[in-house]
Design a protein around this motif. Structure first.
Motif, PDB file in Angstrom:
ATOM      1  N   UNK A 108      -7.225   3.059   1.238  1.00  0.00           N
ATOM      2  CA  UNK A 108      -6.408   2.000   1.008  1.00  0.00           C
ATOM      3  C   UNK A 108      -7.216   0.562   1.360  1.00  0.00           C
ATOM      4  N   UNK A 109      -8.110   0.133   0.576  1.00  0.00           N
ATOM      5  CA  UNK A 109      -8.868  -0.823   0.813  1.00  0.00           C
ATOM      6  C   UNK A 109      -8.824  -1.885  -0.126  1.00  0.00           C
ATOM      7  N   UNK A 110      -9.177  -3.285   0.247  1.00  0.00           N
ATOM      8  CA  UNK A 110      -9.012  -4.648  -0.344  1.00  0.00           C
ATOM      9  C   UNK A 110     -10.487  -4.953  -0.122  1.00  0.00           C
ATOM     10  N   UNK A 111     -10.683  -5.800  -1.304  1.00  0.00           N
ATOM     11  CA  UNK A 111     -11.946  -6.647  -1.512  1.00  0.00           C
ATOM     12  C   UNK A 111     -12.161  -7.691  -0.633  1.00  0.00           C
ATOM     13  N   UNK A 112     -11.266  -8.281  -0.080  1.00  0.00           N
ATOM     14  CA  UNK A 112     -11.223  -9.345   0.989  1.00  0.00           C
ATOM     15  C   UNK A 112     -11.985  -9.291   2.421  1.00  0.00           C
ATOM     16  N   UNK A 113     -12.542  -7.873   2.604  1.00  0.00           N
ATOM     17  CA  UNK A 113     -13.113  -7.813   3.783  1.00  0.00           C
ATOM     18  C   UNK A 113     -13.762  -6.211   4.077  1.00  0.00           C
ATOM     19  N   UNK A 114     -14.295  -5.999   5.111  1.00  0.00           N
ATOM     20  CA  UNK A 114     -14.881  -4.826   5.171  1.00  0.00           C
ATOM     21  C   UNK A 114     -13.981  -3.645   5.584  1.00  0.00           C
TER      22      UNK A 114
ATOM     23  N   UNK B 217       0.677  -1.131   0.244  1.00  0.00           N
ATOM     24  CA  UNK B 217       0.010  -0.062   0.036  1.00  0.00           C
ATOM     25  C   UNK B 217       1.020   1.280   0.047  1.00  0.00           C
ATOM     26  N   UNK B 218       1.875   1.250   0.694  1.00  0.00           N
ATOM     27  CA  UNK B 218       2.900   2.359   0.770  1.00  0.00           C
ATOM     28  C   UNK B 218       3.351   2.697  -0.611  1.00  0.00           C
ATOM     29  N   UNK B 219       3.873   1.566  -1.257  1.00  0.00           N
ATOM     30  CA  UNK B 219       4.552   2.075  -2.591  1.00  0.00           C
ATOM     31  C   UNK B 219       3.248   2.205  -3.533  1.00  0.00           C
ATOM     32  N   UNK B 220       2.425   1.944  -3.723  1.00  0.00           N
ATOM     33  CA  UNK B 220       1.161   2.304  -4.459  1.00  0.00           C
ATOM     34  C   UNK B 220       0.904   3.860  -4.200  1.00  0.00           C
ATOM     35  N   UNK B 221       0.624   4.142  -2.773  1.00  0.00           N
ATOM     36  CA  UNK B 221       0.325   5.456  -2.464  1.00  0.00           C
ATOM     37  C   UNK B 221       1.448   6.467  -2.197  1.00  0.00           C
ATOM     38  N   UNK B 222       2.502   5.938  -2.471  1.00  0.00           N
ATOM     39  CA  UNK B 222       4.033   6.754  -2.377  1.00  0.00           C
ATOM     40  C   UNK B 222       3.763   7.568  -1.059  1.00  0.00           C
TER      41      UNK B 222
ATOM     42  N   UNK C  31      -6.674  -1.149  -9.023  1.00  0.00           N
ATOM     43  CA  UNK C  31      -6.876  -2.498  -9.410  1.00  0.00           C
ATOM     44  C   UNK C  31      -8.018  -3.141  -9.054  1.00  0.00           C
ATOM     45  N   UNK C  32      -8.809  -4.210  -9.829  1.00  0.00           N
ATOM     46  CA  UNK C  32      -9.869  -4.876  -9.345  1.00  0.00           C
ATOM     47  C   UNK C  32      -9.258  -5.518  -7.871  1.00  0.00           C
ATOM     48  N   UNK C  33     -10.152  -5.249  -6.876  1.00  0.00           N
ATOM     49  CA  UNK C  33     -10.022  -5.811  -5.479  1.00  0.00           C
ATOM     50  C   UNK C  33      -8.963  -4.944  -4.757  1.00  0.00           C
ATOM     51  N   UNK C  34      -8.246  -4.199  -5.088  1.00  0.00           N
ATOM     52  CA  UNK C  34      -7.409  -3.362  -4.112  1.00  0.00           C
ATOM     53  C   UNK C  34      -7.465  -2.081  -4.762  1.00  0.00           C
ATOM     54  N   UNK C  35      -7.571  -0.902  -3.971  1.00  0.00           N
ATOM     55  CA  UNK C  35      -7.532   0.408  -4.473  1.00  0.00           C
ATOM     56  C   UNK C  35      -6.851   1.064  -3.361  1.00  0.00           C
ATOM     57  N   UNK C  36      -5.695   1.877  -3.691  1.00  0.00           N
ATOM     58  CA  UNK C  36      -4.901   2.674  -2.784  1.00  0.00           C
ATOM     59  C   UNK C  36      -4.410   4.085  -3.584  1.00  0.00           C
ATOM     60  N   UNK C  37      -4.905   4.838  -2.826  1.00  0.00           N
ATOM     61  CA  UNK C  37      -4.527   6.365  -3.316  1.00  0.00           C
ATOM     62  C   UNK C  37      -5.402   7.431  -2.929  1.00  0.00           C
TER      63      UNK C  37
END
Length: 170
Positions: free
Chosen positions: A76-82, A19-24, A58-64
């Motif tokens: 910074x959310x993932x599709x595998x949970x709330x 997440x840190x790499x994606x969000x910089x 990306x599908x299932x992982x959104x960061x930024x």
């Protein structure tokens, strides 16, 4: 995985490596006094508002960051949970911070315990009078701080639809 903790007067969101790499950025810090609402959304995609900005989507992982009519959100959310979300007062670095954490209910309860009694204010009413007296002597929490708190309590413009005169809604 992302962690959310309260450190003194700040809520600190510590991002995992991916997440840190994606969000910089490694952390997101917001003042506790800026918390206006905290909730858990079981459908992670419902916390996404506005248009995607810098980050990784990306599908299932959104960061930024996302830009919308209410301001900029950090997600910074993932599709595998709330997802845990924190709505913030005007003047905060973001209007909403939404993250996937291991136990969103427990984290939300801890944040609610740290949340001020009156969202958007940094002091209780009896302390505010003392701060104003100290502010006259040059404290940074004097009248200017009180004015900012009053401004954050103003209702936001809804941007909603208004009925034309002479027409009634059914």
């Amino acid at each position: 995985m992302t962690r959310v903790v309260v450190e003194g007067t700040e809520v600190v969101v510590r991002l995992g490596l991916r997440e840190a790499l994606a969000a910089r950025r490694r952390t997101v810090r917001v003042p506790v006094r800026a918390l206006r609402g905290i909730g858990v959304e079981t459908s992670w995609w419902r916390v996404l508002r506005g248009e995607a900005g810098p980050g990784r989507w990306l599908p299932g992982r959104c960061v930024g960051t996302r830009r919308g009519p209410d301001g900029t959100d950090f997600v910074a959310v993932r599709s595998d949970g709330p997802a845990l979300y924190m709505d913030l007062a005007a003047g905060a670095p973001f209007s909403r911070v939404a993250v996937s954490v291991p136990d969103p209910d427990a984290t939300g309860s801890a944040l609610r315990a740290a949340m001020p009694a009156e969202p958007g204010l940094s002091h209780a009413p009896e302390e505010a009078g003392e701060a104003e007296e100290a502010g006259e002597a040059g404290s940074p929490e004097g009248p200017k701080g009180a004015r900012r708190a009053e401004e954050s309590e103003r209702p936001r413009e809804s941007g909603g639809f208004e009925e034309p005169e002479g027409r009634e809604s059914s």
